[in-house]
Write a protein that holds these residues in place. Structure first.
Motif, PDB file in Angstrom:
ATOM      1  N   THR A  32      14.685  13.396 -43.522  1.00  0.00           N
ATOM      2  CA  THR A  32      15.938  13.660 -44.235  1.00  0.00           C
ATOM      3  C   THR A  32      16.641  14.898 -43.691  1.00  0.00           C
ATOM      4  O   THR A  32      17.853  14.880 -43.433  1.00  0.00           O
ATOM      5  N   VAL A  33      15.884  15.974 -43.497  1.00  0.00           N
ATOM      6  CA  VAL A  33      16.463  17.217 -42.975  1.00  0.00           C
ATOM      7  C   VAL A  33      17.012  16.997 -41.569  1.00  0.00           C
ATOM      8  O   VAL A  33      18.120  17.449 -41.241  1.00  0.00           O
ATOM      9  N   ILE A  34      16.266  16.281 -40.724  1.00  0.00           N
ATOM     10  CA  ILE A  34      16.696  16.053 -39.340  1.00  0.00           C
ATOM     11  C   ILE A  34      17.986  15.241 -39.297  1.00  0.00           C
ATOM     12  O   ILE A  34      18.934  15.588 -38.578  1.00  0.00           O
ATOM     13  N   ILE A  35      18.052  14.159 -40.077  1.00  0.00           N
ATOM     14  CA  ILE A  35      19.248  13.303 -40.078  1.00  0.00           C
ATOM     15  C   ILE A  35      20.471  14.069 -40.579  1.00  0.00           C
ATOM     16  O   ILE A  35      21.566  13.976 -40.004  1.00  0.00           O
ATOM     17  N   LEU A  36      20.297  14.841 -41.653  1.00  0.00           N
ATOM     18  CA  LEU A  36      21.432  15.581 -42.206  1.00  0.00           C
ATOM     19  C   LEU A  36      21.921  16.667 -41.249  1.00  0.00           C
ATOM     20  O   LEU A  36      23.097  17.041 -41.290  1.00  0.00           O
ATOM     21  N   LEU A  37      21.034  17.176 -40.398  1.00  0.00           N
ATOM     22  CA  LEU A  37      21.442  18.189 -39.429  1.00  0.00           C
ATOM     23  C   LEU A  37      22.059  17.584 -38.174  1.00  0.00           C
ATOM     24  O   LEU A  37      22.749  18.287 -37.423  1.00  0.00           O
ATOM     25  N   LEU A  38      21.818  16.287 -37.932  1.00  0.00           N
ATOM     26  CA  LEU A  38      22.321  15.660 -36.720  1.00  0.00           C
ATOM     27  C   LEU A  38      23.828  15.459 -36.747  1.00  0.00           C
ATOM     28  O   LEU A  38      24.504  15.592 -35.728  1.00  0.00           O
ATOM     29  N   ASP A  39      24.359  15.109 -37.901  1.00  0.00           N
ATOM     30  CA  ASP A  39      25.781  14.771 -37.968  1.00  0.00           C
ATOM     31  C   ASP A  39      26.305  15.086 -39.359  1.00  0.00           C
ATOM     32  O   ASP A  39      25.537  15.259 -40.308  1.00  0.00           O
ATOM     33  N   ARG A  40      27.628  15.153 -39.469  1.00  0.00           N
ATOM     34  CA  ARG A  40      28.252  15.331 -40.774  1.00  0.00           C
ATOM     35  C   ARG A  40      29.391  14.338 -40.905  1.00  0.00           C
ATOM     36  O   ARG A  40      30.335  14.321 -40.113  1.00  0.00           O
ATOM     37  N   MET A 244      11.904   3.884 -45.583  1.00  0.00           N
ATOM     38  CA  MET A 244      12.183   4.973 -44.657  1.00  0.00           C
ATOM     39  C   MET A 244      12.822   4.454 -43.368  1.00  0.00           C
ATOM     40  O   MET A 244      13.798   5.016 -42.862  1.00  0.00           O
ATOM     41  N   MET A 245      12.283   3.351 -42.839  1.00  0.00           N
ATOM     42  CA  MET A 245      12.847   2.766 -41.623  1.00  0.00           C
ATOM     43  C   MET A 245      14.257   2.252 -41.865  1.00  0.00           C
ATOM     44  O   MET A 245      15.137   2.393 -41.009  1.00  0.00           O
ATOM     45  N   MET A 246      14.506   1.667 -43.046  1.00  0.00           N
ATOM     46  CA  MET A 246      15.850   1.185 -43.372  1.00  0.00           C
ATOM     47  C   MET A 246      16.835   2.344 -43.433  1.00  0.00           C
ATOM     48  O   MET A 246      17.969   2.239 -42.921  1.00  0.00           O
ATOM     49  N   VAL A 247      16.435   3.453 -44.029  1.00  0.00           N
ATOM     50  CA  VAL A 247      17.311   4.629 -44.109  1.00  0.00           C
ATOM     51  C   VAL A 247      17.618   5.157 -42.717  1.00  0.00           C
ATOM     52  O   VAL A 247      18.759   5.532 -42.412  1.00  0.00           O
ATOM     53  N   ILE A 248      16.620   5.185 -41.843  1.00  0.00           N
ATOM     54  CA  ILE A 248      16.830   5.660 -40.464  1.00  0.00           C
ATOM     55  C   ILE A 248      17.807   4.757 -39.730  1.00  0.00           C
ATOM     56  O   ILE A 248      18.719   5.228 -39.037  1.00  0.00           O
ATOM     57  N   VAL A 249      17.631   3.431 -39.888  1.00  0.00           N
ATOM     58  CA  VAL A 249      18.522   2.483 -39.200  1.00  0.00           C
ATOM     59  C   VAL A 249      19.947   2.600 -39.721  1.00  0.00           C
ATOM     60  O   VAL A 249      20.916   2.673 -38.943  1.00  0.00           O
ATOM     61  N   ILE A 250      20.117   2.630 -41.054  1.00  0.00           N
ATOM     62  CA  ILE A 250      21.460   2.736 -41.634  1.00  0.00           C
ATOM     63  C   ILE A 250      22.112   4.062 -41.240  1.00  0.00           C
ATOM     64  O   ILE A 250      23.311   4.102 -40.905  1.00  0.00           O
ATOM     65  N   SER A 251      21.344   5.135 -41.237  1.00  0.00           N
ATOM     66  CA  SER A 251      21.880   6.447 -40.836  1.00  0.00           C
ATOM     67  C   SER A 251      22.308   6.443 -39.376  1.00  0.00           C
ATOM     68  O   SER A 251      23.349   7.008 -39.023  1.00  0.00           O
ATOM     69  N   SER A 252      21.522   5.790 -38.526  1.00  0.00           N
ATOM     70  CA  SER A 252      21.866   5.712 -37.105  1.00  0.00           C
ATOM     71  C   SER A 252      23.156   4.938 -36.896  1.00  0.00           C
ATOM     72  O   SER A 252      24.006   5.320 -36.074  1.00  0.00           O
ATOM     73  N   ILE A 253      23.325   3.837 -37.647  1.00  0.00           N
ATOM     74  CA  ILE A 253      24.564   3.053 -37.545  1.00  0.00           C
ATOM     75  C   ILE A 253      25.759   3.877 -38.005  1.00  0.00           C
ATOM     76  O   ILE A 253      26.828   3.869 -37.363  1.00  0.00           O
ATOM     77  N   ILE A 254      25.597   4.605 -39.105  1.00  0.00           N
ATOM     78  CA  ILE A 254      26.704   5.446 -39.618  1.00  0.00           C
ATOM     79  C   ILE A 254      27.071   6.538 -38.612  1.00  0.00           C
ATOM     80  O   ILE A 254      28.254   6.787 -38.347  1.00  0.00           O
ATOM     81  N   ILE A 255      26.057   7.198 -38.037  1.00  0.00           N
ATOM     82  CA  ILE A 255      26.319   8.256 -37.053  1.00  0.00           C
ATOM     83  C   ILE A 255      27.015   7.683 -35.826  1.00  0.00           C
ATOM     84  O   ILE A 255      27.923   8.303 -35.264  1.00  0.00           O
ATOM     85  N   TRP A 256      26.615   6.482 -35.411  1.00  0.00           N
ATOM     86  CA  TRP A 256      27.209   5.863 -34.213  1.00  0.00           C
ATOM     87  C   TRP A 256      28.624   5.378 -34.475  1.00  0.00           C
ATOM     88  O   TRP A 256      29.519   5.536 -33.647  1.00  0.00           O
ATOM     89  N   LYS A 257      28.861   4.820 -35.679  1.00  0.00           N
ATOM     90  CA  LYS A 257      30.172   4.260 -35.985  1.00  0.00           C
ATOM     91  C   LYS A 257      31.186   5.324 -36.378  1.00  0.00           C
ATOM     92  O   LYS A 257      32.376   5.230 -36.057  1.00  0.00           O
ATOM     93  N   PHE A 258      30.733   6.352 -37.093  1.00  0.00           N
ATOM     94  CA  PHE A 258      31.677   7.327 -37.630  1.00  0.00           C
ATOM     95  C   PHE A 258      31.583   8.660 -36.893  1.00  0.00           C
ATOM     96  O   PHE A 258      32.219   9.617 -37.264  1.00  0.00           O
TER      97      PHE A 258
END
Length: 258
Positions: A32-40, A244-258
């Protein structure tokens, strides 16, 4: 009041989160901390905001209890985030006296939102996991040295203990006619100095007593230690890993799309 500080304290109740393996919760908190720090981005932060409320429902912990314990930290994060309002260049907002930009306001909102999400979500690790479970989880999840894992656990546990000790010292001072909240700046600093010395001494005494207690029980991290409860994955842990894997995948799609 200091008695409202609950961070670092275990909340005993029966819930799905309490029954999860500590390795699952520790890894999820780190991810969670890593994903939130990767993008906003608004969609990403809304995803984790919704996820926080799901955790609240699953944790069976009163939300007022958790928010009350974190309100001092929230205020500190708010003050720290305000710096972005005055240090970010860009289009100025037409407000007399204040030199604020729209970009600074945007950055302030995202910085504060990010920090609050990280604190709220990761705090549930300590609310739903006992100190010994955190120690075992750190050792197993990251193959961490026993001494390092024990030091981290003790440090987390001492947060609540030190606040309780500080609260007792303030009440003892008030019972003798003193008040840390009254007077000018110099008077308040003098009162804080009076409290800081016994607080520091009591902390040293507690650490010394803990060391003596561990020595009296022949604690030695170099020897191979057995545990009363061995960590074993269950069906609910497997489901948690899938989430956890679903959250990672959805977060990756959001970071890539937005």
């Amino acid at each position: 009041m200091l008695k409202d500080v609950t961070i670092g304290q275990y909340y005993s109740t029966n819930s799905i989160l309490h029954r999860l393996d500590p390795r699952v919760k520790i890894r999820f908190a780190l991810i969670t901390v890593i994903i939130l720090l990767l993008d906003r981005s608004i969609p990403l932060f809304m995803l984790f905001t919704a996820f926080y409320f799901i955790i609240v429902l699953m944790g069976n912990i009163p939300i007022r209890y958790t928010l009350r314990g974190l309100k001092s930290i929230m205020l500190f994060l708010f003050v720290c985030s305000l710096i972005n309002l005055f240090t970010t260049p860009g289009t100025k907002i037409d407000i007399p006296v204040l030199d604020i930009t729209w970009q600074g306001l945007y950055k302030f909102g995202f910085v504060y939102w990010r920090m609050v999400l990280m604190i709220l979500i990761t705090s549930y690790l300590m609310y739903t996991t006992t100190p010994i479970e955190i120690t075992n989880g750190l050792e197993k999840a990251f193959h961490m040295n026993t001494q390092v894992a024990m030091a981290i656990t003790i440090a987390l546990r001492y947060i609540g203990i030190l606040f309780d000790e500080l609260d007792r010292l303030i009440k003892a001072m008030q019972s003798r006619g003193g008040n840390i909240h009254k007077g000018g700046i110099n008077k308040r600093l003098e009162n804080i100095k009076i409290i800081a010395v016994p607080l520091f001494q009591n902390s040293i005494n507690r650490a010394s007593n803990l060391g003596e207690a561990m020595d009296s029980k022949c604690y030695n991290s170099d020897n191979k230690r057995t545990r009363y409860y061995e960590l074993r994955y269950k069906k609910c842990d497997a489901i948690a890993y899938l989430v956890m894997m679903m959250v990672i995948v959805i977060s990756s799609i959001i970071i890539w799309k937005f």
